[in-house]
Write a protein that holds these residues in place. Sequence first.
Motif, PDB file in Angstrom:
ATOM      1  N   TYR A  99       0.828  -1.212   0.000  1.00 47.92           N
ATOM      2  CA  TYR A  99       0.000   0.000   0.000  1.00 47.92           C
ATOM      3  C   TYR A  99       0.861   1.260   0.000  1.00 47.92           C
ATOM      4  N   SER A 100       0.488   2.210  -0.848  1.00 44.43           N
ATOM      5  CA  SER A 100       1.127   3.526  -0.832  1.00 44.43           C
ATOM      6  C   SER A 100       0.045   4.576  -1.028  1.00 44.43           C
ATOM      7  N   LYS A 101       0.385   5.821  -0.741  1.00 45.71           N
ATOM      8  CA  LYS A 101      -0.617   6.890  -0.850  1.00 45.71           C
ATOM      9  C   LYS A 101       0.046   8.210  -1.173  1.00 45.71           C
ATOM     10  N   GLY A 102      -0.751   9.091  -1.738  1.00 44.19           N
ATOM     11  CA  GLY A 102      -0.307  10.455  -1.967  1.00 44.19           C
ATOM     12  C   GLY A 102      -0.855  11.342  -0.863  1.00 44.19           C
ATOM     13  N   ALA A 103      -0.787  12.656  -1.070  1.00 45.66           N
ATOM     14  CA  ALA A 103      -1.357  13.594  -0.097  1.00 45.66           C
ATOM     15  C   ALA A 103      -2.869  13.394  -0.032  1.00 45.66           C
ATOM     16  N   ASP A 104      -3.442  13.555   1.150  1.00 46.32           N
ATOM     17  CA  ASP A 104      -4.889  13.432   1.291  1.00 46.32           C
ATOM     18  C   ASP A 104      -5.598  14.344   0.294  1.00 46.32           C
ATOM     19  N   TRP A 105      -6.581  13.776  -0.393  1.00 46.28           N
ATOM     20  CA  TRP A 105      -7.494  14.460  -1.333  1.00 46.28           C
ATOM     21  C   TRP A 105      -6.867  14.806  -2.667  1.00 46.28           C
ATOM     22  N   ASP A 106      -5.571  14.510  -2.860  1.00 42.23           N
ATOM     23  CA  ASP A 106      -4.952  14.718  -4.174  1.00 42.23           C
ATOM     24  C   ASP A 106      -5.082  13.439  -5.004  1.00 42.23           C
ATOM     25  N   SER A 107      -5.076  13.589  -6.323  1.00 43.16           N
ATOM     26  CA  SER A 107      -5.137  12.414  -7.188  1.00 43.16           C
ATOM     27  C   SER A 107      -3.884  11.564  -7.007  1.00 43.16           C
ATOM     28  N   TYR A 108      -4.099  10.266  -6.802  1.00 40.52           N
ATOM     29  CA  TYR A 108      -2.990   9.321  -6.665  1.00 40.52           C
ATOM     30  C   TYR A 108      -3.474   7.968  -7.168  1.00 40.52           C
ATOM     31  N   VAL A 109      -2.808   7.459  -8.202  1.00 41.12           N
ATOM     32  CA  VAL A 109      -3.225   6.205  -8.847  1.00 41.12           C
ATOM     33  C   VAL A 109      -2.020   5.279  -8.956  1.00 41.12           C
ATOM     34  N   VAL A 110      -2.248   4.011  -8.677  1.00 41.39           N
ATOM     35  CA  VAL A 110      -1.202   2.996  -8.763  1.00 41.39           C
ATOM     36  C   VAL A 110      -1.699   1.886  -9.688  1.00 41.39           C
ATOM     37  N   SER A 111      -0.834   1.423 -10.585  1.00 43.18           N
ATOM     38  CA  SER A 111      -1.227   0.245 -11.367  1.00 43.18           C
ATOM     39  C   SER A 111      -0.142  -0.818 -11.230  1.00 43.18           C
ATOM     40  N   ASP A 112      -0.613  -2.049 -11.104  1.00 45.98           N
ATOM     41  CA  ASP A 112       0.292  -3.187 -10.981  1.00 45.98           C
ATOM     42  C   ASP A 112      -0.306  -4.310 -11.820  1.00 45.98           C
ATOM     43  N   GLY A 113       0.258  -4.503 -12.996  1.00 45.68           N
ATOM     44  CA  GLY A 113      -0.327  -5.482 -13.910  1.00 45.68           C
ATOM     45  C   GLY A 113      -1.733  -5.070 -14.300  1.00 45.68           C
ATOM     46  N   LEU A 114      -2.671  -5.975 -14.083  1.00 46.68           N
ATOM     47  CA  LEU A 114      -4.056  -5.718 -14.490  1.00 46.68           C
ATOM     48  C   LEU A 114      -4.836  -4.933 -13.446  1.00 46.68           C
ATOM     49  N   LEU A 115      -4.246  -4.696 -12.285  1.00 46.03           N
ATOM     50  CA  LEU A 115      -4.966  -4.054 -11.179  1.00 46.03           C
ATOM     51  C   LEU A 115      -4.603  -2.571 -11.085  1.00 46.03           C
ATOM     52  N   ILE A 116      -5.637  -1.731 -11.172  1.00 44.68           N
ATOM     53  CA  ILE A 116      -5.460  -0.279 -11.108  1.00 44.68           C
ATOM     54  C   ILE A 116      -6.266   0.233  -9.924  1.00 44.68           C
ATOM     55  N   THR A 117      -5.626   0.982  -9.018  1.00 42.27           N
ATOM     56  CA  THR A 117      -6.351   1.515  -7.872  1.00 42.27           C
ATOM     57  C   THR A 117      -6.083   3.005  -7.719  1.00 42.27           C
ATOM     58  N   GLY A 118      -7.131   3.739  -7.304  1.00 41.89           N
ATOM     59  CA  GLY A 118      -7.033   5.180  -7.074  1.00 41.89           C
ATOM     60  C   GLY A 118      -7.417   5.493  -5.637  1.00 41.89           C
ATOM     61  N   GLN A 119      -6.810   6.535  -5.088  1.00 37.86           N
ATOM     62  CA  GLN A 119      -6.912   6.800  -3.647  1.00 37.86           C
ATOM     63  C   GLN A 119      -8.222   7.417  -3.205  1.00 37.86           C
ATOM     64  N   ASN A 120      -8.811   8.293  -4.005  1.00 36.96           N
ATOM     65  CA  ASN A 120      -9.921   9.124  -3.516  1.00 36.96           C
ATOM     66  C   ASN A 120     -10.719   9.667  -4.713  1.00 36.96           C
ATOM     67  N   PRO A 121     -11.761  10.476  -4.465  1.00 38.32           N
ATOM     68  CA  PRO A 121     -12.551  10.971  -5.596  1.00 38.32           C
ATOM     69  C   PRO A 121     -11.731  11.677  -6.672  1.00 38.32           C
ATOM     70  N   ALA A 122     -10.737  12.446  -6.244  1.00 44.86           N
ATOM     71  CA  ALA A 122      -9.912  13.195  -7.207  1.00 44.86           C
ATOM     72  C   ALA A 122      -9.126  12.281  -8.137  1.00 44.86           C
ATOM     73  N   SER A 123      -8.996  11.008  -7.752  1.00 51.89           N
ATOM     74  CA  SER A 123      -8.226  10.043  -8.546  1.00 51.89           C
ATOM     75  C   SER A 123      -9.064   9.354  -9.626  1.00 51.89           C
ATOM     76  N   SER A 124     -10.363   9.638  -9.657  1.00 50.09           N
ATOM     77  CA  SER A 124     -11.272   8.884 -10.529  1.00 50.09           C
ATOM     78  C   SER A 124     -10.929   9.005 -12.015  1.00 50.09           C
ATOM     79  N   ALA A 125     -10.745  10.235 -12.477  1.00 49.32           N
ATOM     80  CA  ALA A 125     -10.471  10.436 -13.904  1.00 49.32           C
ATOM     81  C   ALA A 125      -9.124   9.840 -14.286  1.00 49.32           C
ATOM     82  N   GLU A 126      -8.124  10.026 -13.419  1.00 48.36           N
ATOM     83  CA  GLU A 126      -6.791   9.497 -13.723  1.00 48.36           C
ATOM     84  C   GLU A 126      -6.809   7.966 -13.790  1.00 48.36           C
TER      85      GLU A 126
END
Length: 228
Positions: free
Chosen positions: A188-215
């Motif tokens: 698990y890793s994270k960016g600043a609270d409420w900022d866009s932060y997205v991680v992809s690992d192979g087929l799995l893509i996860t975003g931290q918060n609402p701001a990460s949705s588009a990314e």
Amino acid sequence: MKILIVLTSHDTLGNTGKKTGFWLEELAAPYYVFKDAGAQIVLASPKGGQPPLDPKSNEPSFQTDLTRRFEADADANAQLATTVRLDSVSQADFDAVFYPGGHGPLWDLAEDANSVALIESFIAAGKPAALVCHAPGVLRDVKAADGQPLVAGKQVTGFTNTEEEGVGLTEVVPFLVEDVLKAKGGLYSKGADWDSYVVSDGLLITGQNPASSAEAADVLIKQLTAKA
């Protein structure tokens, strides 16, 4: 290109007497990323029909250009009102799956055997799965082909403990997304609270918060177009 979006059917925020559901930006932003990329979109939920909208997500301070675009889009709203039942969909009909968050998924989709099996089947078929904000919590019981938790040893993110604290719901939610991803062996890793932060690992893509949705949706489209 055909993408399945899976929404919650759960509308009760624990024992607070308040309502919850899906978070509007986390549907609207990916919806238009996908639509503008020419994708065909199907919306599903455990109960089918109109999924509950978290009322907070529609307050003026949380609205965006894309949430307003969605609200003014008659076709999008008609589609939202008639989501298909989750037990009626098959990954064979889609190229990818996307899970918006909101607090609702922690109660229903995390426990939903159809959702667990669906994500497992997408990954097994070599198709990407993207989940944002609270939705990575629905990976809790999802297994990889070897029977280990899907997130074990994978780079992941999701709604942080400090973000949950910030909205005052640490004691209300059935589990904390950050804690469960770590407990299942996720890197698990994270960016600043409420900022866009997205991680992809192979087929799995996860975003931290609402701001990460588009990314997160952009990353998913890039994966699909690279494979095409």
